[in-house]
Write a protein that holds these residues in place. Structure first.
Motif, PDB file in Angstrom:
ATOM      1  N   UNK A 172       0.767  -1.191  -0.040  1.00  0.00           N
ATOM      2  CA  UNK A 172       0.031  -0.039   0.066  1.00  0.00           C
ATOM      3  C   UNK A 172       0.852   1.144   0.052  1.00  0.00           C
ATOM      4  N   UNK A 173       2.197   1.072  -0.068  1.00  0.00           N
ATOM      5  CA  UNK A 173       3.275   2.135   0.189  1.00  0.00           C
ATOM      6  C   UNK A 173       2.942   3.198  -0.754  1.00  0.00           C
ATOM      7  N   UNK A 174       2.415   3.262  -2.017  1.00  0.00           N
ATOM      8  CA  UNK A 174       2.066   3.964  -3.103  1.00  0.00           C
ATOM      9  C   UNK A 174       0.909   4.964  -2.807  1.00  0.00           C
ATOM     10  N   UNK A 175       0.087   4.499  -1.818  1.00  0.00           N
ATOM     11  CA  UNK A 175      -1.035   5.397  -1.576  1.00  0.00           C
ATOM     12  C   UNK A 175      -0.743   6.458  -0.341  1.00  0.00           C
ATOM     13  N   UNK A 176       0.248   6.495   0.281  1.00  0.00           N
ATOM     14  CA  UNK A 176       0.649   7.175   1.349  1.00  0.00           C
ATOM     15  C   UNK A 176       1.467   8.374   1.096  1.00  0.00           C
ATOM     16  N   UNK A 177       1.487   9.591   1.621  1.00  0.00           N
ATOM     17  CA  UNK A 177       2.535  10.858   1.346  1.00  0.00           C
ATOM     18  C   UNK A 177       3.840  10.329   1.522  1.00  0.00           C
ATOM     19  N   UNK A 178       4.677  10.862   0.709  1.00  0.00           N
ATOM     20  CA  UNK A 178       6.023  10.662   0.712  1.00  0.00           C
ATOM     21  C   UNK A 178       6.796  11.791   1.460  1.00  0.00           C
ATOM     22  N   UNK A 179       8.158  11.634   1.363  1.00  0.00           N
ATOM     23  CA  UNK A 179       8.886  12.983   2.192  1.00  0.00           C
ATOM     24  C   UNK A 179       8.571  14.273   1.646  1.00  0.00           C
ATOM     25  N   UNK A 180       8.682  14.224   0.355  1.00  0.00           N
ATOM     26  CA  UNK A 180       8.547  15.654  -0.468  1.00  0.00           C
ATOM     27  C   UNK A 180       7.188  16.124  -0.633  1.00  0.00           C
ATOM     28  N   UNK A 181       6.198  15.398  -0.080  1.00  0.00           N
ATOM     29  CA  UNK A 181       4.635  15.823  -0.315  1.00  0.00           C
ATOM     30  C   UNK A 181       4.441  16.959   0.675  1.00  0.00           C
TER      31      UNK A 181
END
Length: 181
Positions: A172-181
């Motif tokens: 599900x990793x791609x669904x959550x905010x990233x560091x740069x978001x």
């Protein structure tokens, strides 16, 4: 600033809880066996410190942790904006995975985002300089160093076999905010 955002897996755009105080972050993560702490260097570190100088600056804390938890391996990972494989490294670590060993990371410089998938929740821990995180073996997680990384991280492990990531078939990793978001 170090922070912890707690998301329900059904609502990856909106955290249920946002914490920024060390004690609050540490106690929330401790409920799941995750250690979060802050260390201070015994000696000042230059921006361009060698791996040996980084280890030396935190030697007392490292030795204590290695002895208490049976870690036999230690290395330093440095990833900066000009790292030739930064995109490949980031892409691999952004996939949900786990390890057979505890994941012990200490940030001597820079920052990164560990997202831990525990039950129906994702605990996104933004770590920065002087932060230590220890994630129990088998905990599903992913790590983001950002598009323009800057980090110097001490990594501890019990043995070489347990250092190989095991990728999960469903992520599900791609669904959550990233560091740069």
């Amino acid at each position: 600033m170090s922070s912890l955002c707690v998301y329900h897996v059904s609502s990856p755009a909106l955290p249920n809880k946002v914490l920024t105080h060390l004690e609050d972050i540490a106690s929330t993560l401790a409920e799941h066996g995750v250690t979060f702490d802050r260390w201070q260097a015994e000696t000042p570190l230059a921006r361009d410190a060698s791996h040996e100088e980084v280890i030396s600056a935190y030697r007392t804390q490292i030795d204590k942790l290695m002895t208490e938890h049976g870690h036999g391996l230690m290395d330093v990972l440095t990833v900066k904006r000009d790292h030739p494989q930064k995109a490949e490294l980031r892409a691999e670590l952004l996939e949900e995975h786990h390890y057979d060993n505890d994941v012990v990371r200490f940030f001597a410089a820079g920052l990164g985002l560990f997202s831990l998938h525990i039950g129906d929740f994702v605990y996104a821990v933004q770590c920065e300089r002087n932060d230590l995180i220890s994630i129990p073996a088998g905990t599903r997680h992913w790590f983001d160093m950002g598009e323009h990384p800057h980090l110097v991280m001490i990594r501890l492990a019990r043995d070489a076999q347990g250092r190989a990531p095991k990728f999960n078939s469903e992520s599900i990793a791609g669904q959550f905010p990233r560091l740069d978001d």
